[in-house]
Design a protein around this motif. Structure first.
Motif, PDB file in Angstrom:
ATOM      1  N   GLY A 167      41.963  11.117  44.598  1.00  0.00           N
ATOM      2  CA  GLY A 167      42.495  11.087  45.950  1.00  0.00           C
ATOM      3  C   GLY A 167      41.392  11.010  46.980  1.00  0.00           C
ATOM      4  N   PRO A 168      41.743  11.061  48.253  1.00  0.00           N
ATOM      5  CA  PRO A 168      40.744  10.959  49.336  1.00  0.00           C
ATOM      6  C   PRO A 168      39.705  12.067  49.316  1.00  0.00           C
ATOM      7  N   ASN A 169      40.060  13.236  48.765  1.00  0.00           N
ATOM      8  CA  ASN A 169      39.143  14.376  48.782  1.00  0.00           C
ATOM      9  C   ASN A 169      38.842  14.935  47.398  1.00  0.00           C
ATOM     10  N   GLY A 170      39.114  14.140  46.357  1.00  0.00           N
ATOM     11  CA  GLY A 170      38.862  14.615  45.003  1.00  0.00           C
ATOM     12  C   GLY A 170      40.064  14.421  44.110  1.00  0.00           C
ATOM     13  N   LEU A 171      40.139  15.210  43.047  1.00  0.00           N
ATOM     14  CA  LEU A 171      41.213  15.049  42.075  1.00  0.00           C
ATOM     15  C   LEU A 171      42.536  15.592  42.600  1.00  0.00           C
ATOM     16  N   VAL A 172      43.612  14.905  42.190  1.00  0.00           N
ATOM     17  CA  VAL A 172      44.969  15.333  42.493  1.00  0.00           C
ATOM     18  C   VAL A 172      45.755  15.333  41.184  1.00  0.00           C
ATOM     19  N   LEU A 173      46.372  16.456  40.846  1.00  0.00           N
ATOM     20  CA  LEU A 173      47.226  16.536  39.659  1.00  0.00           C
ATOM     21  C   LEU A 173      48.560  15.891  39.990  1.00  0.00           C
ATOM     22  N   THR A 174      48.896  14.811  39.287  1.00  0.00           N
ATOM     23  CA  THR A 174      50.083  14.033  39.644  1.00  0.00           C
ATOM     24  C   THR A 174      51.173  14.036  38.574  1.00  0.00           C
ATOM     25  N   GLU A 175      50.824  14.305  37.310  1.00  0.00           N
ATOM     26  CA  GLU A 175      51.826  14.307  36.240  1.00  0.00           C
ATOM     27  C   GLU A 175      51.495  15.400  35.239  1.00  0.00           C
ATOM     28  N   VAL A 176      52.554  15.973  34.653  1.00  0.00           N
ATOM     29  CA  VAL A 176      52.373  16.870  33.511  1.00  0.00           C
ATOM     30  C   VAL A 176      53.354  16.455  32.426  1.00  0.00           C
ATOM     31  N   LYS A 195      44.231  19.888  44.120  1.00  0.00           N
ATOM     32  CA  LYS A 195      45.495  19.603  44.788  1.00  0.00           C
ATOM     33  C   LYS A 195      46.550  19.242  43.748  1.00  0.00           C
ATOM     34  N   VAL A 196      47.774  19.744  43.945  1.00  0.00           N
ATOM     35  CA  VAL A 196      48.879  19.466  43.030  1.00  0.00           C
ATOM     36  C   VAL A 196      49.941  18.673  43.771  1.00  0.00           C
ATOM     37  N   ASP A 197      50.273  17.521  43.221  1.00  0.00           N
ATOM     38  CA  ASP A 197      51.328  16.678  43.797  1.00  0.00           C
ATOM     39  C   ASP A 197      52.135  16.084  42.644  1.00  0.00           C
ATOM     40  N   VAL A 198      52.753  16.975  41.862  1.00  0.00           N
ATOM     41  CA  VAL A 198      53.495  16.530  40.675  1.00  0.00           C
ATOM     42  C   VAL A 198      54.891  16.094  41.117  1.00  0.00           C
ATOM     43  N   GLN A 199      55.082  14.797  41.229  1.00  0.00           N
ATOM     44  CA  GLN A 199      56.371  14.244  41.637  1.00  0.00           C
ATOM     45  C   GLN A 199      57.254  13.931  40.437  1.00  0.00           C
ATOM     46  N   HIS A 200      56.620  13.752  39.271  1.00  0.00           N
ATOM     47  CA  HIS A 200      57.391  13.444  38.062  1.00  0.00           C
ATOM     48  C   HIS A 200      56.569  13.806  36.841  1.00  0.00           C
ATOM     49  N   LYS A 201      57.228  13.835  35.702  1.00  0.00           N
ATOM     50  CA  LYS A 201      56.546  14.155  34.451  1.00  0.00           C
ATOM     51  C   LYS A 201      56.006  12.887  33.802  1.00  0.00           C
ATOM     52  N   MET A 202      55.128  13.068  32.836  1.00  0.00           N
ATOM     53  CA  MET A 202      54.661  11.927  32.067  1.00  0.00           C
ATOM     54  C   MET A 202      55.869  11.250  31.422  1.00  0.00           C
ATOM     55  N   PRO A 203      55.879   9.921  31.292  1.00  0.00           N
ATOM     56  CA  PRO A 203      57.058   9.208  30.776  1.00  0.00           C
ATOM     57  C   PRO A 203      57.534   9.777  29.442  1.00  0.00           C
ATOM     58  N   GLU A 204      58.827  10.024  29.343  1.00  0.00           N
ATOM     59  CA  GLU A 204      59.367  10.663  28.147  1.00  0.00           C
ATOM     60  C   GLU A 204      59.216   9.814  26.893  1.00  0.00           C
ATOM     61  N   HIS A 205      59.290   8.482  27.050  1.00  0.00           N
ATOM     62  CA  HIS A 205      59.274   7.643  25.852  1.00  0.00           C
ATOM     63  C   HIS A 205      57.949   7.666  25.114  1.00  0.00           C
TER      64      HIS A 205
END
Length: 507
Positions: free
Chosen positions: A464-473, A492-502
């Motif tokens: 991200g603009p200021n370093g790492l951002v956690l986006t998926e788990v 920074k945590v911005d988890v909007q969705h999980k890793m793809p289920e498939h």
């Protein structure tokens, strides 16, 4: 044209010579008979001593062959190479400060040698800016014994560049499949083309000599003109070695040289460990049709075997720095070789393609990642191993996907009841406050607009603009307990969705 024995070539080498050596990996296109003869002369007589050797992609078997042959007290005064993974004997001398050692990007070394051959004032490039080879950091020096400044910072038209300084070359040692009695040399039966023309030209135009080891010598005019990779005017002597192999302990193979296409593809299987399988599948989600892609070794190599990769196989263009396109890239002792390639460039041309931005996406490993998003792949436990081609690729691809286990090699996970569960965390977390070395500079990546992802077995981060951002788990993973508690900095945590289920199907 002189036809000599390897011992006669070894006798020609002078104390203090600077020698550029062709070949790579575990003996691919390597003049091993010449290296052995030089070693044997030194062990018998103490000469030649105080040599300085240069090789772009490193050569060795992890024991005594390749560049390891120079690891005798007094034989070597210095080395320029891109890594020490296969040369533990030399690496030990580097750690002990017993020789000068400089690690530069593999492509930079090859391009610099070409510039030397052309009589130009070194290599001017952006590759290496902001990394440990930048003179504002270490300038590529590997230890305290390394005093020379090989790299300088330039400002041209308001932009920063690095200038890698030229040097005089006394000898080039190269390898070929066959040569005629005038020294015209073909690489048609080798697994790689590499940079032999530029090595020979650099030695010749520096006032030095080029010696070539070949499998056999034929009569003049018997080689098709288009098969000649190095013209005889650049070769001073030939050594015929009928038992020359295509790599260490690997005899000539028309499938490896590209003379024939394999009738059946090798059986390819996904990695067996759940964690590595998850990383490979999630990373492969970033592949798109018509993309020009590079996949690194180690954990990223699992991407080759995923369903996504097989599905897109005909719509993407896979390449490796050794020059292969859309082949079945091999690993271990044959890393750098491929089966069934559609085309094979010289590695020097391939690096030019990469350097100019030809890669749409690259999948690479990561030893350490810090809070800024910088990646270290050039040191392990504080000791230099070198970047190989990592800097050439990572600094120039439009999109990067770094792949690695969140807490190191001992990490173990399983997937049950639609949830990923951490069974054991490793003892060497990859995500740290500050990396030992900067092999990939995140600030520079943001400046040039690179898209950067960091894929682990349980989470995905973005730059991200200021370093790492956690986006998926992954399903079942708790961000605070399973991810944030195991990294060495606030994120920074911005988890909007999980890793793809498939990607978790049939684990």
């Amino acid at each position: 044209m002189q036809i000599c024995s390897a011992r006669e070539i070894a006798a020609f080498v002078q104390d203090g010579d600077t020698i550029v050596i062709g070949g790579c990996g575990w003996g691919l296109a390597t003049p091993e008979a010449l290296l052995e003869a030089i070693e044997q002369r030194f062990l018998s007589t103490g000469h030649p001593k105080n040599l300085f050797i240069v090789n772009a992609l490193s050569i060795g078997d992890g024991d005594k062959r390749g560049l390891n042959r120079f690891a005798h007290k007094g034989m070597l005064r210095g080395i320029v190479t891109s890594h020490f993974v296969s040369t533990p004997s030399l690496r030990k001398l580097v750690f002990q400060n017993k020789l000068e050692a400089y690690c530069l990007p593999a492509g930079v070394i090859q391009q610099l040698i070409r510039e030397i051959g052309a009589g130009r004032p070194g290599l001017i490039t952006h590759t290496g800016l902001g990394t440990f080879v930048d003179p504002r950091q270490t300038g590529g020096k590997c230890n305290e014994a390394s005093k020379h400044e090989l790299v300088e910072l330039l400002h041209l038209h308001g932009r920063e560049y690095l200038r890698y300084r030229p040097f005089k070359i006394d000898l080039a040692l190269i390898c070929g499949s066959v040569a005629d009695t005038k020294g015209n040399l073909s690489l048609d039966h080798e697994a790689v083309t590499l940079d032999f023309l530029s090595l020979a030209m650099a030695a010749h135009n520096s006032g030095g000599h080029c010696f070539a080891q070949v499998r056999n010598i034929v009569q003049t005019r018997s080689l098709p003109a288009r098969s000649v990779a190095v013209p005889g005017v650049l070769v001073d002597a030939l050594v015929e070695t009928p038992d020359q192999t295509i790599a260490y302990d690997t005899p000539y193979s028309p499938a490896l040289s590209g003379d024939i296409k394999p009738s059946h593809p090798r059986v390819q299987n996904e990695p067996s460990e759940v964690a590595r399988k998850v990383i490979a599948r999630r990373a492969a989600e970033e592949l798109t049709e018509n993309a020009s892609a590079n996949i690194g070794f180690g954990i990223p190599s699992g991407i080759h075997f995923t369903e996504q990769r097989q599905h897109l196989a005909q719509q993407i263009c896979m390449s490796c720095e050794h020059g292969h396109y859309n082949g079945q890239f091999l690993g271990d002792a044959l890393y750098g070789a491929a089966l069934g390639s559609e085309s094979l460039l010289s590695s020097l041309d391939q690096f030019d393609f990469y350097n100019g931005g030809g890669l749409d996406i690259a999948f690479l490993g990561m030893n350490e990642v810090d809070r800024h998003g910088n990646v270290n792949l050039s040191t392990v436990n504080g000791k230099i191993v070198g970047p190989g081609s990592f800097i050439d690729i990572s600094q120039n691809a439009r999109k990067l996907v770094f792949c690695g286990l969140l807490t190191g090699m001992e990490t173990q996970v399983d997937f049950r009841n639609d949830k990923l569960r951490v069974i054991r965390n490793g003892s060497h977390p990859k995500f740290v406050q500050q990396t030992d070395h900067i092999t990939f500079n995140a600030i520079n990546a943001r400046k040039i607009g690179q898209e950067v992802l960091y894929v682990t077995e349980r989470a995905v981060f973005q730059l991200g603009p200021n370093g790492l951002v956690l986006t998926e788990v992954a399903p079942g993973i708790k961000p605070k307990r399973d991810v944030l508690a195991h990294i060495g900095f606030a994120c920074k945590v911005d988890v909007q969705h999980k890793m793809p289920e498939h990607i978790f199907n049939a684990l």
